[in-house]
Design an enzyme around this catalytic site. Structure first.
Site: not given
Length: 731
Positions: A158, A424
């Site tokens: 870069e 249940s």
């Protein structure tokens, strides 16, 4: 003309006027002057007159000589001169433009690097990373933590002159312009790392001349304010890598599932090349392009001496590859829960923090795999597409939490948010309310058709067994008995009992609540069952153990807390003894784990829309829910089949390393031998006691008589089959 001259006695010079008008004009002016003066002035001597006469021809000669010409400037000189002038005006214009754009920025003495949004690292109980939360996706790292080749990869590709320029690199700009002109397009950029950082910190991403000027001004300010390593560190923690990852730590975790300090040279090169075009070069999207770009980075690193040729050769031979996703990403469900409650513990977060959770990463992985495998293998056949798993210690510490089949496909957390009918699985609250009003496991109630204002609840098997004990009615999930008990104690009492144990969802106080028609979440149901497992102390499920800042300062540490005692120890023991039968001879017998004392309850809602099992030992509580998000009925998925299979796998893994322990208080109320029953003649025989005798068990012992240690086991297979034929199997 001659006569005139003779009369005046003046000697007038003769001028030749050929070729020019200047001497004649001069002659005319001189003649007029002489005439005006009347000849020789008075007082002028003859000698003076003669001198003047002699000087006149000299003046005339000078007057007739051509005027001297200026030396003309050469072309080159003119060009240089013009260039200098233009350059000066250009400098003035540039200075004006810079001054204008600088005026649009905050005053230099007020500039400051904006704070990076805080990262929240969510850790498992063993300190391993579960997930990152926040805008950046990863914590801030120091450049000293990183392997040297990682920051060098960015410099090499870069901004190779990073350590020599002042924030703006004229050489780099000229090289970029040349490259772009020769390639007829934007092939290379001229921005330095410092300029890129300035853009990321202060400016937008728009591509305008104005932004570039401001970028250059800010780059110079950064170079003045910070050292090169500080600038590089800021850059590495702010640059975007795609997929929501800002900074090298987030990118390393996102693409390689490891911290940045552990990346290889090949992985570092791939990260360095990624920032040019994160979307196009993301390795999980376009691996060939990412590897090709990484090869360019490696070549640049070798050229600049940032990496040894031998290391580069190895990296090229073994290019980096993204890590495969682990399962369905269930840790994100845990992270979402943490983020939902974190503000309640620490308030506003302004710096990076790490949150230590109670989650066991090994158990989390097993729970996720168990759920996904079951749904993959049997989901299509049973028409069931989703599920949830919650596992916690009896004190409420969550050890595993799975909110769905695949987090990538659905972030809806079914473990904490989905409210479904428990069926249940809600009955233990009904039985507890009855036990607290004087009933015992051997109390007998009628299993027979019942009508409540036109409502006729039926058993799962649609068969009825007549008088049965509460122990057997709960083990085999007989609906009619549960409804009778609910009406007997009152629906409001059932609601209050459930709420006392930690159920927070709204509950409807009506007769049907005994069959679990009011909706609850898996997390709160498992938390309520934890009360049975710990001896009757109410718990508040929790997932956060502590919170620390990056410098190690503790901002929160959980102190022991809970709801206090909510169940009398004797009532808790009776409930544990009854729910133990669910795993011995009841609906959850497929989930039994040899050597462990287990208790719990299964549940199935109407039309098989929801299937549950919640069970526990003295050290771990786990609940499983299966169903469909849209409420579509499954093909007969009940709590006793698929959910129990998942539950068993999770519990086996979760109990590994724990020592078997008896369920609190259950031994006193468990089935005993005939000899023990015979030793209690004062206890009148009941239908339930006769059934126990028939199956090899005994009646309830006298409460005051000490009992032997709990015995594992239960009825033989033949006895269990007889029970199933006698009572049917209910949910």
């Amino acid at each position: 003309m001659a006569k005139g001259r003779e009369r005046t006695g003046r000697v007038e010079p003769r001028f030749e006027a050929e070729g020019t008008g200047d001497p004649a004009s001069l002659d005319l002016r001189l003649s007029r002057g002489d005439r005006a003066g009347g000849g020789v002035a008075k007082g002028t001597s003859k000698g003076s007159a003669k001198g003047s006469a002699k000087a006149a021809p000299k003046r005339a000669a000078r007057a007739t000589a051509p005027a001297p010409r200026r030396r003309r400037r050469s072309f080159l000189g003119s060009l240089v001169y013009g260039t200098v002038i233009l350059g000066l005006w250009g400098l003035v214009a540039v200075a004006g433009i810079v001054a204008y754009h600088a005026s649009q920025l905050p005053p230099i003495d007020q500039l400051a690097v904006p704070k990076r949004p805080p990262n929240i690292a969510i850790l498992a109980a063993d300190g391993s990373l579960l997930a990152n939360r926040g805008e950046t996706g990863g914590r801030t790292v120091s450049i000293r933590e990183l392997p040297p080749y990682l920051p060098r990869a960015f410099v090499a590709i870069e901004d190779r002159r990073f350590y020599s320029h002042l924030g703006i690199d004229p050489v780099g700009i000229a090289r970029a312009i040349g490259q772009n002109l020769t390639r007829r397009g934007v092939a290379q950029g001229g921005s330095t790392l410092t300029q890129q950082l300035a853009k990321n910190l202060f400016l937008t991403q728009e591509r305008t001349a104005s932004r570039k000027i401001q970028e250059a001004i800010l780059a110079l300010w950064l170079e003045h304010k910070y050292t090169k390593d500080e600038i590089l560190e800021l850059y590495l923690n702010r640059v975007y890598f795609g997929a929501g990852a800002y900074g090298v730590e987030a990118a390393a975790q996102r693409y390689f599932a490891k911290p940045a300090k552990d990346v290889t040279l090949a992985e570092a090169a791939m990260l360095g090349g990624l920032v040019q075009a994160p979307s196009r070069l993301a390795p999980n999207r376009n691996l060939p392009a990412a590897q090709a770009r990484a090869a360019q980075v490696l070549a640049a690193m070798q050229e600049l001496g940032f990496a040894k040729p031998a290391d580069v050769k190895v990296a090229l031979a073994q290019p980096a590859k993204p890590a495969r996703a682990k399962g369905g990403g269930s840790a994100n469900y845990v992270a979402d829960l943490v983020m939902d409650v974190l503000d309640d513990y620490v308030g506003k977060i302004e710096t990076d923090v790490s949150v230590q959770t109670t989650v066991d990463p090994g158990l989390q992985a097993v729970a996720e795999r168990s759920l996904v495998d079951e749904l993959n293998q049997k989901g299509g056949r049973y028409n069931v597409g989703q599920g949830a798993v919650v596992s916690m210690r009896p004190d409420g510490a969550i050890r595993a939490l799975i909110g769905g089949r695949d987090y990538a496909q659905s972030q809806f957390n079914r473990a904490t948010t989905a409210k479904r009918q428990p069926g249940s699985a809600f009955k233990p609250f009904v039985y507890l309310a009855a036990v607290e009003r004087g009933l015992t496991p051997d109390t007998v109630r009628e299993d027979a058709p019942i009508n409540i204002k036109g409502w006729n609840p039926e058993n799962y098997s649609r068969n009825y067994s007549g008088p049965v004990t509460l122990r057997d009615a709960l083990a085999h999930s007989l609906n009619t008995v549960a409804v009778r008990l609910g009406v007997e104690v009152g629906p409001k009492a059932v609601v209050q009992t459930a709420q006392r144990l930690g159920i927070t969802s709204p509950l409807q106080a009506n007769a049907s609540i005994a069959l679990g028609t009011s909706e609850v979440t898996p997390l709160e149901l498992v938390g309520a069952y934890a009360t049975f497992a710990n001896g009757g102390m109410g718990v508040i499920p929790y997932v956060i153990a502590s919170v620390k800042t990056v410098d190690g300062r503790t901002v929160y540490k959980r102190a022991p807390s809970g709801l206090g005692r909510v169940i009398d120890p004797q009532a808790d023991g009776m409930m544990n003894a009854m729910m133990h039968e669910v795993f011995v001879s009841g609906t959850a017998k497929k989930g039994d784990i040899p050597g462990w004392d287990l208790a719990g309850k299964t549940g199935t809602s109407q039309d098989f829309r929801d299937a549950w099992v919640v069970g526990f030992s003295a050290t771990l509580v786990t609940g499983v829910w299966l169903g469909n998000d849209d409420g579509e009925p499954t093909k007969r998925v009940s709590g006793g089949n698929l959910p129990v299979e998942i539950w068993n796998r999770v519990m086996v893994a979760g109990l590994r390393g724990d020592k078997p322990a008896p369920l609190p208080g259950a031994a006193r109320w468990r089935r005993t031998s005939n000899a023990v029953a015979a030793a209690n003649p004062a206890e009148p025989p009941t239908i339930g006691g006769m059934i126990d005798d028939l199956l090899g068990g005994g009646g309830q012992p006298a409460p005051a008589r000490p009992q032997p240690a709990p015995q594992r086991g239960g009825p033989s297979r033949e006895d269990k089959n007889f029970l199933e034929r006698l009572f049917g199997v209910g949910e």
